[in-house]
Design a protein around this motif. Structure first.
Motif, PDB file in Angstrom:
ATOM      1  N   GLY A  40       0.829  -1.201   0.000  1.00  0.00           N
ATOM      2  CA  GLY A  40       0.000   0.000   0.000  1.00  0.00           C
ATOM      3  C   GLY A  40       0.862   1.249   0.000  1.00  0.00           C
ATOM      4  O   GLY A  40       2.093   1.215   0.000  1.00  0.00           O
ATOM      5  N   SER A  41       0.201   2.386  -0.021  1.00  0.00           N
ATOM      6  CA  SER A  41       0.929   3.660  -0.041  1.00  0.00           C
ATOM      7  C   SER A  41       0.825   4.330   1.332  1.00  0.00           C
ATOM      8  O   SER A  41       0.136   5.335   1.505  1.00  0.00           O
ATOM      9  CB  SER A  41       0.359   4.565  -1.125  1.00  0.00           C
ATOM     10  N   VAL A  42       1.503   3.762   2.312  1.00  0.00           N
ATOM     11  CA  VAL A  42       1.555   4.344   3.647  1.00  0.00           C
ATOM     12  C   VAL A  42       2.934   4.950   3.860  1.00  0.00           C
ATOM     13  O   VAL A  42       3.899   4.612   3.171  1.00  0.00           O
ATOM     14  CB  VAL A  42       1.237   3.298   4.739  1.00  0.00           C
ATOM     15  N   ALA A  43       3.028   5.852   4.843  1.00  0.00           N
ATOM     16  CA  ALA A  43       4.277   6.581   5.060  1.00  0.00           C
ATOM     17  C   ALA A  43       5.419   5.667   5.518  1.00  0.00           C
ATOM     18  O   ALA A  43       6.528   5.757   5.004  1.00  0.00           O
ATOM     19  CB  ALA A  43       4.054   7.691   6.079  1.00  0.00           C
ATOM     20  N   ASP A  44       5.163   4.808   6.465  1.00  0.00           N
ATOM     21  CA  ASP A  44       6.204   3.919   7.000  1.00  0.00           C
ATOM     22  C   ASP A  44       5.673   2.487   7.008  1.00  0.00           C
ATOM     23  O   ASP A  44       5.191   1.995   8.029  1.00  0.00           O
ATOM     24  CB  ASP A  44       6.580   4.371   8.406  1.00  0.00           C
ATOM     25  N   PRO A  45       5.770   1.786   5.878  1.00  0.00           N
ATOM     26  CA  PRO A  45       5.118   0.475   5.785  1.00  0.00           C
ATOM     27  C   PRO A  45       5.708  -0.590   6.702  1.00  0.00           C
ATOM     28  O   PRO A  45       4.965  -1.417   7.237  1.00  0.00           O
ATOM     29  CB  PRO A  45       5.284   0.089   4.319  1.00  0.00           C
ATOM     30  N   MET A  46       7.002  -0.588   6.927  1.00  0.00           N
ATOM     31  CA  MET A  46       7.605  -1.629   7.763  1.00  0.00           C
ATOM     32  C   MET A  46       7.183  -1.485   9.218  1.00  0.00           C
ATOM     33  O   MET A  46       6.895  -2.478   9.887  1.00  0.00           O
ATOM     34  CB  MET A  46       9.125  -1.591   7.638  1.00  0.00           C
ATOM     35  N   ARG A  47       7.121  -0.253   9.701  1.00  0.00           N
ATOM     36  CA  ARG A  47       6.675  -0.020  11.083  1.00  0.00           C
ATOM     37  C   ARG A  47       5.223  -0.461  11.248  1.00  0.00           C
ATOM     38  O   ARG A  47       4.881  -1.138  12.217  1.00  0.00           O
ATOM     39  CB  ARG A  47       6.820   1.457  11.424  1.00  0.00           C
ATOM     40  N   ASN A  48       4.368  -0.090  10.329  1.00  0.00           N
ATOM     41  CA  ASN A  48       2.963  -0.490  10.400  1.00  0.00           C
ATOM     42  C   ASN A  48       2.812  -2.007  10.279  1.00  0.00           C
ATOM     43  O   ASN A  48       1.950  -2.602  10.933  1.00  0.00           O
ATOM     44  CB  ASN A  48       2.145   0.201   9.314  1.00  0.00           C
ATOM     45  N   PHE A  49       3.627  -2.628   9.450  1.00  0.00           N
ATOM     46  CA  PHE A  49       3.593  -4.086   9.311  1.00  0.00           C
ATOM     47  C   PHE A  49       3.977  -4.769  10.621  1.00  0.00           C
ATOM     48  O   PHE A  49       3.323  -5.718  11.054  1.00  0.00           O
ATOM     49  CB  PHE A  49       4.521  -4.527   8.184  1.00  0.00           C
ATOM     50  N   LEU A  50       5.030  -4.296  11.267  1.00  0.00           N
ATOM     51  CA  LEU A  50       5.473  -4.898  12.525  1.00  0.00           C
ATOM     52  C   LEU A  50       4.444  -4.708  13.634  1.00  0.00           C
ATOM     53  O   LEU A  50       4.174  -5.640  14.404  1.00  0.00           O
ATOM     54  CB  LEU A  50       6.823  -4.330  12.940  1.00  0.00           C
ATOM     55  N   ILE A  51       3.845  -3.536  13.724  1.00  0.00           N
ATOM     56  CA  ILE A  51       2.826  -3.294  14.741  1.00  0.00           C
ATOM     57  C   ILE A  51       1.613  -4.183  14.506  1.00  0.00           C
ATOM     58  O   ILE A  51       1.093  -4.809  15.428  1.00  0.00           O
ATOM     59  CB  ILE A  51       2.436  -1.804  14.756  1.00  0.00           C
ATOM     60  N   GLY A  52       1.152  -4.266  13.273  1.00  0.00           N
ATOM     61  CA  GLY A  52       0.015  -5.123  12.953  1.00  0.00           C
ATOM     62  C   GLY A  52       0.309  -6.591  13.202  1.00  0.00           C
ATOM     63  O   GLY A  52      -0.547  -7.339  13.685  1.00  0.00           O
ATOM     64  N   THR A  53       1.516  -7.030  12.886  1.00  0.00           N
ATOM     65  CA  THR A  53       1.899  -8.416  13.089  1.00  0.00           C
ATOM     66  C   THR A  53       1.955  -8.766  14.570  1.00  0.00           C
ATOM     67  O   THR A  53       1.509  -9.850  14.973  1.00  0.00           O
ATOM     68  CB  THR A  53       3.262  -8.696  12.423  1.00  0.00           C
TER      69      THR A  53
END
Length: 81
Positions: A40-53
């Motif tokens: 997706g087009s989010v500002a910080d995808p890796m941080r959001n991925f880690l938080i969601g995971t």
């Protein structure tokens, strides 16, 4: 757990429910989290991925523990150690 208990690997209902929850966690991570966060087009995808995971891991594994505990009680097995 109730229909196909003999097909799930593990030595008891508690271990079987943990195996099923780990499989569900892997499927959710691969099919939902990766495309939603990393593609997706989010500002910080890796941080959001880690938080969601992390949230998904806690939620799904606790669900597996609860299902295993309830299943163990309903089958009359030993209590959780």
């Amino acid at each position: 757990m109730t229909r196909f208990a003999e097909r799930v690997p593990g030595h008891g209902p508690f271990q079987k429910s943990l195996v099923l929850s780990l499989a569900a966690f892997a499927i959710v991570t691969i099919l939902i989290e990766i495309p939603a966060k990393l593609l997706g087009s989010v500002a910080d995808p890796m941080r959001n991925f880690l938080i969601g995971t992390v949230f998904d891991a806690v939620r799904i594994l606790v669900l597996g523990v609860v299902v295993g505990a309830i299943s163990r009680r309903s089958t009359g097995s030993q209590t959780i150690r």
